[in-house]
Write an enzyme that holds these catalytic residues in place. Sequence first.
Site, PDB file in Angstrom:
ATOM      1  N   GLU A 175      24.741  32.255   7.849  1.00  0.00           N
ATOM      2  CA  GLU A 175      24.324  33.306   8.601  1.00  0.00           C
ATOM      3  C   GLU A 175      24.417  33.069  10.041  1.00  0.00           C
ATOM      4  O   GLU A 175      24.276  32.150  10.656  1.00  0.00           O
ATOM      5  CB  GLU A 175      22.784  33.475   8.184  1.00  0.00           C
ATOM      6  CG  GLU A 175      22.534  33.839   6.577  1.00  0.00           C
ATOM      7  CD  GLU A 175      21.046  33.897   6.202  1.00  0.00           C
ATOM      8  OE1 GLU A 175      20.266  34.026   7.083  1.00  0.00           O
ATOM      9  OE2 GLU A 175      20.710  33.852   5.048  1.00  0.00           O
ATOM     10  N   VAL A 204      22.780  27.372   8.450  1.00  0.00           N
ATOM     11  CA  VAL A 204      23.108  27.266   9.733  1.00  0.00           C
ATOM     12  C   VAL A 204      24.570  27.748   9.696  1.00  0.00           C
ATOM     13  O   VAL A 204      25.173  28.378  10.840  1.00  0.00           O
ATOM     14  CB  VAL A 204      23.122  25.720  10.384  1.00  0.00           C
ATOM     15  CG1 VAL A 204      24.098  25.573  11.334  1.00  0.00           C
ATOM     16  CG2 VAL A 204      21.738  25.337  10.412  1.00  0.00           C
ATOM     17  N   SER A 261      20.474  22.376  -0.511  1.00  0.00           N
ATOM     18  CA  SER A 261      20.858  23.317   0.402  1.00  0.00           C
ATOM     19  C   SER A 261      20.331  22.844   1.783  1.00  0.00           C
ATOM     20  O   SER A 261      19.723  23.264   2.523  1.00  0.00           O
ATOM     21  CB  SER A 261      20.095  24.946   0.291  1.00  0.00           C
ATOM     22  OG  SER A 261      20.836  25.616   1.168  1.00  0.00           O
ATOM     23  N   PRO A 262      20.757  21.462   1.970  1.00  0.00           N
ATOM     24  CA  PRO A 262      19.983  20.682   3.076  1.00  0.00           C
ATOM     25  C   PRO A 262      20.877  21.115   4.336  1.00  0.00           C
ATOM     26  O   PRO A 262      20.196  20.827   5.491  1.00  0.00           O
ATOM     27  CB  PRO A 262      20.600  19.343   2.730  1.00  0.00           C
ATOM     28  CG  PRO A 262      21.626  19.178   1.843  1.00  0.00           C
ATOM     29  CD  PRO A 262      21.635  20.553   1.133  1.00  0.00           C
ATOM     30  N   LEU A 263      21.788  21.941   4.597  1.00  0.00           N
ATOM     31  CA  LEU A 263      22.300  22.563   5.879  1.00  0.00           C
ATOM     32  C   LEU A 263      21.594  24.042   6.046  1.00  0.00           C
ATOM     33  O   LEU A 263      22.015  24.407   7.181  1.00  0.00           O
ATOM     34  CB  LEU A 263      23.673  22.596   5.724  1.00  0.00           C
ATOM     35  CG  LEU A 263      24.808  21.261   5.668  1.00  0.00           C
ATOM     36  CD1 LEU A 263      26.079  21.674   5.589  1.00  0.00           C
ATOM     37  CD2 LEU A 263      24.126  20.137   6.470  1.00  0.00           C
ATOM     38  N   GLY A 264      21.007  24.456   5.168  1.00  0.00           N
ATOM     39  CA  GLY A 264      20.218  25.439   5.420  1.00  0.00           C
ATOM     40  C   GLY A 264      21.214  26.698   5.617  1.00  0.00           C
ATOM     41  O   GLY A 264      22.447  26.897   4.884  1.00  0.00           O
ATOM     42  N   TYR A 293      24.791  24.973 -14.878  1.00  0.00           N
ATOM     43  CA  TYR A 293      25.987  25.243 -14.118  1.00  0.00           C
ATOM     44  C   TYR A 293      27.061  25.674 -14.604  1.00  0.00           C
ATOM     45  O   TYR A 293      27.475  24.937 -15.796  1.00  0.00           O
ATOM     46  CB  TYR A 293      25.994  23.996 -13.100  1.00  0.00           C
ATOM     47  CG  TYR A 293      24.842  23.435 -12.170  1.00  0.00           C
ATOM     48  CD1 TYR A 293      23.968  24.445 -12.009  1.00  0.00           C
ATOM     49  CD2 TYR A 293      24.998  22.237 -11.674  1.00  0.00           C
ATOM     50  CE1 TYR A 293      23.046  24.116 -10.941  1.00  0.00           C
ATOM     51  CE2 TYR A 293      23.828  21.902 -10.818  1.00  0.00           C
ATOM     52  CZ  TYR A 293      22.804  22.890 -10.301  1.00  0.00           C
ATOM     53  OH  TYR A 293      21.758  22.427  -9.741  1.00  0.00           O
TER      54      TYR A 293
END
Length: 287
Positions: free
Chosen positions: A208, A205, A200-203, A46
């Site tokens: 995009e 949404v 990336s738990p919110l994907g 990172y």
Amino acid sequence: MPKSEIIIGCMSWGKWGKQFSPKEQIDMIQLCVENGYATFDHADIYGDYSTEAEFGKAFVETGIPREEIQLISKCGIQLVGEARNNKLKHYNYSKEYIIWSVESTLKNLKTDYLDTFLLHRPSPLMQPDEIAEAITELQESGKIINFGVSNFTPSQVDLIADKIPVSVNQIEFSLTQHNAMQNGSLDQMLQKNMQPMCWSPLGSVYREKTTQTERIKAVLKTLVAKYTVSEDVLLLAWILKHPSKLSPVIGTTNKERILNANKALEINIELQDWFLLLEASQGEEMP
């Protein structure tokens, strides 16, 4: 296994994101710990191998006792950048490299041990016996407590677990990317009592605008009124309902969203609402 069910992802704290000043790092660590977030997720790469050291310096300044938090880190990916003389991106899981990498991470994070150490991505050249030797040595010396993997398929987990116990697999998982429910990953973790973590738990949404995300947002709009929480909290609650007991790694640096995330722990989405969101993601009813 994690001290906090929702894990704070630190990838965007440094050069790859917000570029927090030392004071901002200190403030963010204190905010997280004071609000029940005690587990911090790192990786050596990172910030082009710089973020761990920045966090380590800030953590020392907070005065928070080490035993009050948990530190996760990963190694294996070799990046092309200013910090390493790599000609191309590749992976290295030799015994010598794994041990050297963990020792470097400990020095950067200014700690004597990692609560959880993960192999960041699978390599086609992994030698399970050599990996097991490295991990055994690190565990016996107290430098790591729990060992796991990240982004591994079930067969790749088995390849390593045949030689050394694997207690964690950190995978991508969200309402928009839920292949882990079909490819055996979550089944394996539930069966083997492994701890699933998800990045990336919110994907996608909020990243995009697609027919999929528009369908999801339409359903979320109705559920926000019902559960009286924000959409991002509902997306986390959807993940938390899975019986494998996933721990989301949230990468946001927005303080309000960090504070909000814990509300997901208080929500038990009703069964049909859970499937309503899944149907919106898939674009069709369940078979």
